[in-house]
Design a protein around this motif. Sequence first.
Motif, short mmCIF file in Angstrom:
data_model
loop_
_atom_site.label_atom_id
_atom_site.label_comp_id
_atom_site.label_asym_id
_atom_site.label_seq_id
_atom_site.Cartn_x
_atom_site.Cartn_y
_atom_site.Cartn_z
N SER A 80 0.70 -0.76 -0.21
CA SER A 80 -0.25 0.21 0.04
C SER A 80 0.88 1.18 0.09
O SER A 80 0.49 2.01 -0.46
N ARG A 81 1.92 0.66 0.04
CA ARG A 81 3.09 2.60 1.27
C ARG A 81 3.60 2.78 -1.27
O ARG A 81 4.43 3.84 -0.56
N GLY A 82 4.15 2.00 -1.69
CA GLY A 82 4.79 1.51 -3.22
C GLY A 82 3.62 1.56 -4.61
O GLY A 82 4.77 1.02 -4.91
N GLY A 83 2.47 1.25 -3.96
CA GLY A 83 1.98 0.60 -5.20
C GLY A 83 1.82 1.18 -6.44
O GLY A 83 2.46 2.26 -6.42
N ARG A 84 1.46 1.68 -7.78
CA ARG A 84 1.68 2.20 -8.67
C ARG A 84 0.14 1.60 -9.48
O ARG A 84 -0.03 2.79 -10.56
N PHE A 85 -0.78 1.31 -8.58
CA PHE A 85 -1.91 1.71 -9.08
C PHE A 85 -2.96 2.55 -8.58
O PHE A 85 -2.66 2.10 -6.69
N GLN A 86 -3.79 3.48 -8.02
CA GLN A 86 -4.64 3.84 -7.54
C GLN A 86 -5.81 2.95 -6.68
O GLN A 86 -6.81 2.02 -7.52
N PRO A 87 -5.46 2.60 -5.43
CA PRO A 87 -6.68 1.72 -4.31
C PRO A 87 -8.06 1.39 -4.76
O PRO A 87 -8.34 3.30 -4.43
N GLY A 106 -9.06 -3.28 -2.70
CA GLY A 106 -8.48 -3.74 -3.52
C GLY A 106 -6.78 -4.28 -4.33
O GLY A 106 -6.42 -2.61 -4.18
N ALA A 107 -6.18 -4.38 -4.03
CA ALA A 107 -4.41 -4.02 -4.11
C ALA A 107 -4.09 -4.99 -5.19
O ALA A 107 -3.93 -5.73 -6.23
N TYR A 133 -8.68 -6.89 0.37
CA TYR A 133 -8.17 -7.01 1.32
C TYR A 133 -9.38 -6.65 2.25
O TYR A 133 -9.56 -5.55 2.09
N VAL A 134 -10.20 -6.97 3.80
CA VAL A 134 -10.93 -6.77 4.36
C VAL A 134 -10.38 -6.21 5.69
O VAL A 134 -9.67 -7.40 6.94
N PHE A 135 -10.61 -5.01 6.53
CA PHE A 135 -10.89 -4.56 7.94
C PHE A 135 -12.08 -4.58 8.53
O PHE A 135 -13.15 -4.06 7.68
N ASP A 136 -11.76 -4.70 9.98
CA ASP A 136 -12.77 -4.05 10.58
C ASP A 136 -12.76 -3.21 11.01
O ASP A 136 -11.66 -2.09 12.04
N THR A 137 -13.38 -2.00 10.90
CA THR A 137 -13.95 -0.95 11.67
C THR A 137 -13.84 -0.91 12.80
O THR A 137 -13.35 0.31 13.77
N ARG A 138 -14.25 -1.54 13.55
CA ARG A 138 -14.55 -1.67 15.21
C ARG A 138 -12.92 -2.18 15.46
O ARG A 138 -13.04 -2.19 16.81
N LYS A 139 -12.10 -1.79 15.05
CA LYS A 139 -10.63 -3.11 15.69
C LYS A 139 -10.02 -1.95 15.37
O LYS A 139 -9.36 -1.27 14.03
N ILE A 144 -6.45 -5.64 -8.54
CA ILE A 144 -7.39 -5.51 -8.29
C ILE A 144 -7.99 -4.20 -8.27
O ILE A 144 -7.23 -3.32 -7.12
N THR A 145 -8.03 -3.35 -9.36
CA THR A 145 -8.63 -2.22 -9.44
C THR A 145 -10.18 -1.68 -8.89
O THR A 145 -9.77 -0.01 -8.40
#
Length: 230
Positions: A142-149, A163-164, A170-176, A200-201
């Motif tokens: 995520s810190r050095g990608g070539r495509f906009q996530p 999308g990476a 990648y799925v994140f839980d906003t409560r954590k 994944i665009t």
Amino acid sequence: MNISLISLSLSGCKQIATFTAANQFYSYVVLCACSDRTLRLIDLNSQRVASQIPDCHTRPVHKIIQAQYHCGPMVTDVLQPPQTSTSQDGLDQCSYSSLTAANSLYNIFLTGALGDGVKLWDMRTFAAGGGRAVQRFDWAGSRGGRFQPGFDLSPCLKYVAVGAEDGHVYVFDTRKFAGAHVAKIAAVPDDSMSMAKSPITDVAFRPKTRSMKLQLIAASLDGYLFEFGE
């Protein structure tokens, strides 16, 4: 039909990268990201920039996702740790929030920028001049990608999907508040003879209905659509 036009001058902004406004309920707030990396909250009632945060990302924001809807009752406030209880089947169940807490969820929104991950903000602290995001979501590359996530906020407002470039969602839980992903989903076509994964665009959640469970749709650079369900 009377059409009212509003013209605003955004100082220091040579180009508007993206903006968002609520469509599913009445709101006078517009969120605008500019080429100078500022994130601005525009009040259409007073026709002015109510607040702005400089350098909200290291690069200009390319996408903003605003919380606008939810499927079913709000079960928790993503800005507070969840209160859970154990049901008879052994599963953790979140306690229902009050109406005030549910309404407060519409103040959250996401921003993303190339090479700087995805951030979750609270519009209330943003409007008060708070310059820090509530949460930050990073993943491999995520810190050095070539495509906009591409990213999206689930209808229940509990999950963020991204999308990476490595061909995963990648799925994140906003409560954590740890910021680590809770799921990593590989996107490989069924008819593919190779295990190579295409970036994944973009991703999008499909709201849950009475006849259909929550679904996540992902699009890849090589022209495939992937559907993931509960």
